[in-house]
Design an enzyme around this catalytic site. Sequence first.
Site, PDB file in Angstrom:
ATOM      1  N   CYS A  12       0.857  -1.187   0.000  1.00 43.65           N
ATOM      2  CA  CYS A  12       0.000   0.000   0.000  1.00 43.65           C
ATOM      3  C   CYS A  12       0.891   1.235   0.000  1.00 43.65           C
ATOM      4  O   CYS A  12       2.117   1.147   0.118  1.00 43.65           O
ATOM      5  CB  CYS A  12      -0.897   0.001   1.231  1.00 43.65           C
ATOM      6  SG  CYS A  12       0.041   0.079   2.787  1.00 43.65           S
ATOM      7  N   CYS A  96       2.550   5.997   8.834  1.00 47.69           N
ATOM      8  CA  CYS A  96       1.615   6.132   7.716  1.00 47.69           C
ATOM      9  C   CYS A  96       0.725   7.348   7.945  1.00 47.69           C
ATOM     10  O   CYS A  96       0.182   7.525   9.048  1.00 47.69           O
ATOM     11  CB  CYS A  96       0.755   4.878   7.608  1.00 47.69           C
ATOM     12  SG  CYS A  96      -0.549   5.031   6.369  1.00 47.69           S
ATOM     13  N   GLU A 126       0.784  -0.211  16.405  1.00 48.85           N
ATOM     14  CA  GLU A 126      -0.093   0.914  16.055  1.00 48.85           C
ATOM     15  C   GLU A 126      -0.989   1.281  17.232  1.00 48.85           C
ATOM     16  O   GLU A 126      -1.213   2.465  17.513  1.00 48.85           O
ATOM     17  CB  GLU A 126      -0.949   0.577  14.827  1.00 48.85           C
ATOM     18  CG  GLU A 126      -1.849   1.735  14.417  1.00 48.85           C
ATOM     19  CD  GLU A 126      -2.791   1.400  13.276  1.00 48.85           C
ATOM     20  OE1 GLU A 126      -3.860   2.042  13.193  1.00 48.85           O
ATOM     21  OE2 GLU A 126      -2.473   0.502  12.464  1.00 48.85           O
ATOM     22  N   CYS A 198      -8.148   1.764   6.834  1.00 51.33           N
ATOM     23  CA  CYS A 198      -7.581   2.462   5.675  1.00 51.33           C
ATOM     24  C   CYS A 198      -8.095   1.878   4.365  1.00 51.33           C
ATOM     25  O   CYS A 198      -8.600   0.756   4.310  1.00 51.33           O
ATOM     26  CB  CYS A 198      -6.055   2.452   5.742  1.00 51.33           C
ATOM     27  SG  CYS A 198      -5.287   0.986   5.063  1.00 51.33           S
ATOM     28  N   SER A 227      -0.915  -7.623  10.900  1.00 42.81           N
ATOM     29  CA  SER A 227      -2.335  -7.605  11.261  1.00 42.81           C
ATOM     30  C   SER A 227      -3.218  -7.742  10.032  1.00 42.81           C
ATOM     31  O   SER A 227      -4.129  -8.569   9.991  1.00 42.81           O
ATOM     32  CB  SER A 227      -2.664  -6.305  12.004  1.00 42.81           C
ATOM     33  OG  SER A 227      -4.049  -6.198  12.249  1.00 42.81           O
ATOM     34  N   ASN A 228      -2.959  -6.943   9.002  1.00 42.87           N
ATOM     35  CA  ASN A 228      -3.862  -6.954   7.845  1.00 42.87           C
ATOM     36  C   ASN A 228      -3.786  -8.282   7.095  1.00 42.87           C
ATOM     37  O   ASN A 228      -4.777  -8.747   6.547  1.00 42.87           O
ATOM     38  CB  ASN A 228      -3.595  -5.754   6.934  1.00 42.87           C
ATOM     39  CG  ASN A 228      -2.328  -5.887   6.130  1.00 42.87           C
ATOM     40  OD1 ASN A 228      -2.336  -6.427   5.031  1.00 42.87           O
ATOM     41  ND2 ASN A 228      -1.217  -5.381   6.661  1.00 42.87           N
ATOM     42  N   SER A 270       1.973  -5.309   3.419  1.00 42.60           N
ATOM     43  CA  SER A 270       3.414  -5.148   3.628  1.00 42.60           C
ATOM     44  C   SER A 270       4.232  -6.225   2.924  1.00 42.60           C
ATOM     45  O   SER A 270       5.438  -6.344   3.157  1.00 42.60           O
ATOM     46  CB  SER A 270       3.729  -5.139   5.131  1.00 42.60           C
ATOM     47  OG  SER A 270       3.067  -6.191   5.797  1.00 42.60           O
TER      48      SER A 270
END
EC number: 1.17.7.4
Length: 316
Positions: A12, A96, A126, A198, A227-228, A270
């Site tokens: 991203c 970010c 985060e 996001c 995490s994502n 990532s």
Amino acid sequence: MEIVLANPRGFCAGVDRAIAIVNRALECFNPPIYVRHEVVHNKFVVDDLRQRGAIFVDELDQVPDDSIVIFSAHGVSKAVQQEAEHRGLKVFDATCPLVTKVHIEVTKYAREGTEAILIGHEGHPEVEGTMGQYDKSKGGHIYLVEDEADVEALAVNHPEKLAFVTQTTLSIDDTAKVIDALRTKFPQIQGPRKDDICYATQNRQDAVRDLASRCDVVLVVGSPNSSNSNRLRELAERMGKAAYLVDNADQLEQQWFDGVAKIGVTAGASAPEILIKQVIQRLQDWGAEAPKELDGREENITFSLPKELRIQVTQA
């Protein structure tokens, strides 16, 4: 066997920017460059930067005086920012911009004396950074909830002056349920017009829904601490499909694909494209056909680098 590629997948804009900041700092100022926490949660990326001269540390007390330090894409607390400033460290902030947006919201709520609730995963960098952006000196407090059970058990001091924010990399479906629970329990709660998840997280989860509806097995390329990436695997599993999170092609197991007609492949925000290509190559070595890519939402968002790094590169 057919290979079907999700679209969009992989890097991203925030990850692109964070990696570029470390690379450009190494080019402009030479190693060693210190990075607080993994700049992004991907083993391949971190190992590559380490080989180029980046030194990854857990805390600033591991950074020598007069050094350059980079804050990771996940963001840091006010205490970390103040420690770096107090020590006179040269800082490049790779947080970010979409995480920074959440930090700004939290800072505003603290300044107003509004209590805040963060929806997120305890222990994630985060979450630690965002919680640490809330200044309690105005009498407010910030609370962390992860699911509806946490909301049910939560007691706040000022339900009439309360707001919520979210971690940027959560499950969209799970977060919607938690927000509904918050609004039911605290009818006066404020929140962003749109949750803080996001664009890249949203797009990749939408793409996995499409992918899982077409495939028998879903592979998510990403590191276990991402995490994502974990949310993508969980989403495919919820749709009734076998799903595996792999760091690289060497983690694939051939028996996963016994009797499988279609393999879906995606990657967390990532994970670099080279790892996806290596996974595809391994599948083709095992007899899979050339991959077909699904149509998906086009992403053209970019985030600029810190001014000093832009100037240094221009001069170079």
